[in-house]
Write an enzyme that holds these catalytic residues in place. Structure first.
Site, PDB file in Angstrom:
ATOM      1  N   ASP A 292       0.870  -1.173   0.000  1.00  0.00           N
ATOM      2  CA  ASP A 292       0.000   0.000   0.000  1.00  0.00           C
ATOM      3  C   ASP A 292       0.915   1.233   0.000  1.00  0.00           C
ATOM      4  O   ASP A 292       2.139   1.133   0.153  1.00  0.00           O
ATOM      5  CB  ASP A 292      -0.965  -0.011   1.185  1.00  0.00           C
TER       6      ASP A 292
HETATM    7  C1  BGC Z   1      -5.103   3.208   0.113  1.00  0.00           C
HETATM    8  C2  BGC Z   1      -5.291   2.148  -0.937  1.00  0.00           C
HETATM    9  C3  BGC Z   1      -5.196   2.765  -2.304  1.00  0.00           C
HETATM   10  C4  BGC Z   1      -3.882   3.476  -2.439  1.00  0.00           C
HETATM   11  C5  BGC Z   1      -3.653   4.091  -3.804  1.00  0.00           C
HETATM   12  C6  BGC Z   1      -3.883   4.073  -0.136  1.00  0.00           C
HETATM   13  O1  BGC Z   1      -3.855   5.168   0.708  1.00  0.00           O
HETATM   14  O2  BGC Z   1      -5.027   2.596   1.374  1.00  0.00           O
HETATM   15  O3  BGC Z   1      -6.523   1.514  -0.760  1.00  0.00           O
HETATM   16  O4  BGC Z   1      -5.371   1.783  -3.288  1.00  0.00           O
HETATM   17  O5  BGC Z   1      -3.815   4.497  -1.477  1.00  0.00           O
HETATM   18  O6  BGC Z   1      -4.465   5.175  -4.025  1.00  0.00           O
END
Ligand code: BGC
Length: 745
Positions: A292
């Protein structure tokens, strides 16, 4: 050879260790062929270029001028130091960035573009929690198919969806991104969504890679606070939180995202047991794992590593292939390799996983196949997509209360007071994670009501804002309500009050809206609350006072038409809660499949597992939802009182539509294993069927339970069934009391 077959591959095919004549398209073993192609490309790559493929960086949305990326990022792409980008949108912009990768980098390896297409790209569907209330995997698949088709036309290859985190705590804002609290329903919907995104074959340019996130346990954040610690027993992990991940790993999801949370002392992103042992070994996952956003470097803050070097070591050895915005792999991997913390074979393996996806998507043949402005213009917001969004929305609505059959409303002659901050709030209808959805495409409840019954018959007054304590709009709202025959109150959470980092400790209807609703109720007129919410809210007072409540979630682009279909009875509501609505926030986390305890709660009995001030029961249980008609259940029959491991259990029940209109009922089947080597939940959903019944019609609904569906992890953490006595419950929600017993011998 296709027009775009890029030099890198042409070169690879001629220089590679394997004999090019072996690399013939093979219907029988496309994976084998792709694997050879990956090896061929890998053979050409320098160490820097290999490490480069393992990094993903964020762009800046949609191009409005010339190429807008930061110069250092453009240089990194030219230097072959980027494998994937996220947040680069639009066919034109993705083409421009792709062009840099495939024309200006040495090996000309195409980029993968990823984006959060969570409940739509341009046509916005209800938030996933809402869509899950339809209990309809086929619908979830269709919605994901449309989202993929739109996103693919706008240059996207990869969505960071579905989010399959089981969530039992309404305080957690991200509960809105998933399927709610149940692993069985959650697994079915997860599989359906992946199928919708990825289609039958990723070579089809309307399909995109799906991503199982957030692996794992993220939804169990303590106290419902986002990013917070999770402490999950091995039993709960395996039986509650992992099943949807396992289901989609088995059904072919191509990517996984490692979660932010600390899981039992080891952050998920550095958790080798989770990623290497379970995902890549036990489940034999062949796809790619991305971290993530900065979750690799955040392990420093978790306090499990001292610096980026150690963070890279922990994450890469755990099995994370790609670093999203962490800037760790790019800066640390060479040193880790030099110090023999990691091996080049490991790097090759991760790069192979990245290249494999690029081949599967057909990007080596044509890196621009998703970046086609003509296709983009012809695809977005097609009328049939909007029609599906409307259908998904009305199927997602859950009728919680309908005293004296206030609903459906008659569309003729009556004057309607439309009150509340959500009545005409276009942006709040698409809410959080709404892709490239735009408020200007939304049809609000106010717009649709006015066009259906004439604006002279709709008296609108906002009454209050979503938040804050401004009561100055109350008087106008009450005056409007006095002049009307019926009041529709559109209240609840603003669209951005759920989603990432949107935890709430107080999950009542925010601001002064509840006060306004209670004032409106005093007028004694027919009053319908249309509730907008990305999570369960506390409705305890409201449900005592207001005669009708319809949960609309965050309904998407077609909010207004879908709502009017239901309010005026053109569509009979059929949604069922995929998540428990607590009686009080102090009950959180609350879920239907709890354990009995040694002193099951009895409200009036001391020394039992109970609260002094509120019941143990929720206000509205999992699976609950009314209809404009009623359904009567009778004649619950089991095929046999005793089954063996070899034979399934047949269960049937008669369901009759007892009202005057046709309707759809979701017949639910739960079981309870009465005695286990480890304690078992009081109920577990094991099946459901949606039946459409005309007024007065009856149908026998049958289920087959296979003995392996009764399996669980025993005291030794072995998966299997245990002989013994079970109960079967069938009915309209998880409180169903119609029961029968059987024995497994
Ligand atoms: C989130 C994810 C997301 C990623 C990309 C993160 O802050 O937890 O769910 O896919 O950002 O945008």
């Amino acid at each position: 050879m296709k027009k775009y077959l890029i030099p890198a591959v042409a070169l690879a095919l001629s220089l590679a260790a394997c004999n090019p004549s072996e690399i013939k398209p093979s219907q029988d073993n496309p994976e084998g062929l792709i694997s050879k192609k990956c090896d061929s490309v890998l053979a050409l790559m320098t160490l820097e270029e290999k490490i480069g493929q393992l990094n993903q960086y964020s762009g800046d949305g949609e191009l409005t001028g010339p190429v807008a990326l930061r110069p250092d990022l453009l240089k990194s792409i030219r230097d072959g130091k980027v494998g994937s980008m996220l947040n680069i949108n639009g066919a034109g912009y993705t083409r421009k960035i792709q062009k840099i990768a495939v024309e200006e980098s040495r090996l000309k390896i195409p980029l993968i573009f990823g984006y959060d297409v969570i409940h739509g790209y341009k046509t916005i569907f209800p938030v996933p929690l809402g869509e899950s209330a339809a209990w309809d995997p086929d619908l979830a698949e269709k919605a994901a198919r449309v989202s993929a088709t739109e996103a693919a036309a706008a240059g996207q290859h990869w969505t960071f969806a579905p989010m399959v985190d089981i969530a039992r705590d309404a305080r957690w804002g991200r509960i809105m991104e998933g399927s709610g609290e149940d692993p069985y329903l959650g697994s079915l919907l997860a599989v359906a969504r992946v199928k919708g995104f990825q289609g039958e074959d990723l070579a089809d340019p309307t399909t995109i890679l799906a991503c199982a996130k957030h692996y794992a346990g993220y939804g169990a954040a303590q106290a419902g606070r986002d990013y917070y610690t999770t402490d999950i027993s091995e039993h709960s992990l395996r039986e509650v939180y992992l099943p949807p991940f396992k289901a989609i790993a088995e059904s072919g999801v191509e990517t996984f995202m490692s979660a932010f949370n600390d899981l039992n002392g080891i952050p998920a992103t550095g958790n080798r047991y989770l990623i290497h042992d379970i995902l890549k070994t036990e489940w034999a996952f062949k796809g790619m794992v991305v971290s993530d956003w900065a979750s690799i470097s955040e392990m420093i803050m978790h306090g499990i590593v001292a610096d980026k070097y150690e963070a890279g070591d922990l994450a890469f050895n755990a099995g994370v292939d790609m670093d999203m915005e962490g800037n760790v792999y790019i800066s640390e991997m060479q040193n880790l390799l030099k110090d023999r913390k990691i091996t080049e074979a490991q790097i090759n393996e991760s790069v192979r996983r990245v290249l494999r996806l690029k081949f599967k998507l057909g990007l080596f043949d044509d890196p621009y196949r998703y970046s086609d402005s003509i296709r983009e213009a012809a695809t977005l917001l097609k009328p049939e997509y909007l029609e599906l969004a409307r259908d998904a929305a009305r199927k997602s609505f859950v009728l919680l209360k309908n005293e004296k059959n206030i609903l459906p409303l008659s569309s003729s002659g009556k004057t309607i007071a439309l009150i509340g901050p959500a009545a005409d709030a276009a942006g709040d209808m698409i809410g959080n994670w709404s892709g490239r959805g735009e408020a200007k495409h939304v049809i609000t409840l106010k717009q649709e009501l006015e066009s259906r019954i004439g604006d002279g018959k709709v008296i609108y007054a906002k009454g209050a804002d979503f938040l804050g304590d401004d009561r100055s709009g109350f008087a106008a709202a009450l005056a409007a309500a006095r002049r009307a025959d019926v009041i529709i109150a559109a209240c609840g959470e603003a669209g951005m009050m759920s989603g990432e980092s949107m935890s709430r400790a107080d999950i009542s209807i925010p601001g002064v809206q509840e006060e306004l609703l209670l004032e409106l109720a005093k007028l004694g007129k027919p009053l319908v609350l249309v509730l907008f919410n990305g999570r369960p809210l506390i409705l305890t007072e409201i449900s005592k006072t207001l005669p009708a409540i319809l949960v609309a979630w965050i309904p998407g682009t077609m909010a207004g038409p879908a709502l009017c279909d239901v309010l005026f009875g053109e569509y009979n509501p059929s949604g069922k809660l995929p998540v428990t609505f607590p009686y009080a926030v102090g009950q959180c986390p609350i879920f239907y499949n709890y354990k009995n305890s040694g002193r099951p709660g009895a409200q009036d009995q001391k020394f039992t597992s109970r609260y002094l001030d509120v019941p143990n029961d929720p206000l509205y249980p999992f699976g609950f939802g009314l209809s404009y008609t009623g359904f009567a259940y009778s004649n619950l029959t089991l095929g046999k009182p005793v089954i063996t491991l070899e034979e399934p259990l047949e269960v049937s029940v008669d369901v009759r539509n007892t009202g005057n209109v046709a309707g759809t009922e979701t017949v639910q089947l739960y079981i309870r294993d009465l005695v286990g080597s480890v304690t078992r939940p009081v109920k577990e959903l094991k099946g459901f069927k949606k039946v459409f019944l005309k007024a007065g019609e009856a149908q026998t609904v049958s289920f087959t339970i296979k003995p392996d569906e009764l399996a669980f992890y025993n005291r030794e953490m072995k998966w299997g069934t245990e002989p013994g006595k079970f109960k079967v419950f069938v009915g309209t929600d998880s409180r169903s009391t119609m029961e029968a017993g059987f024995e497994l011998k």
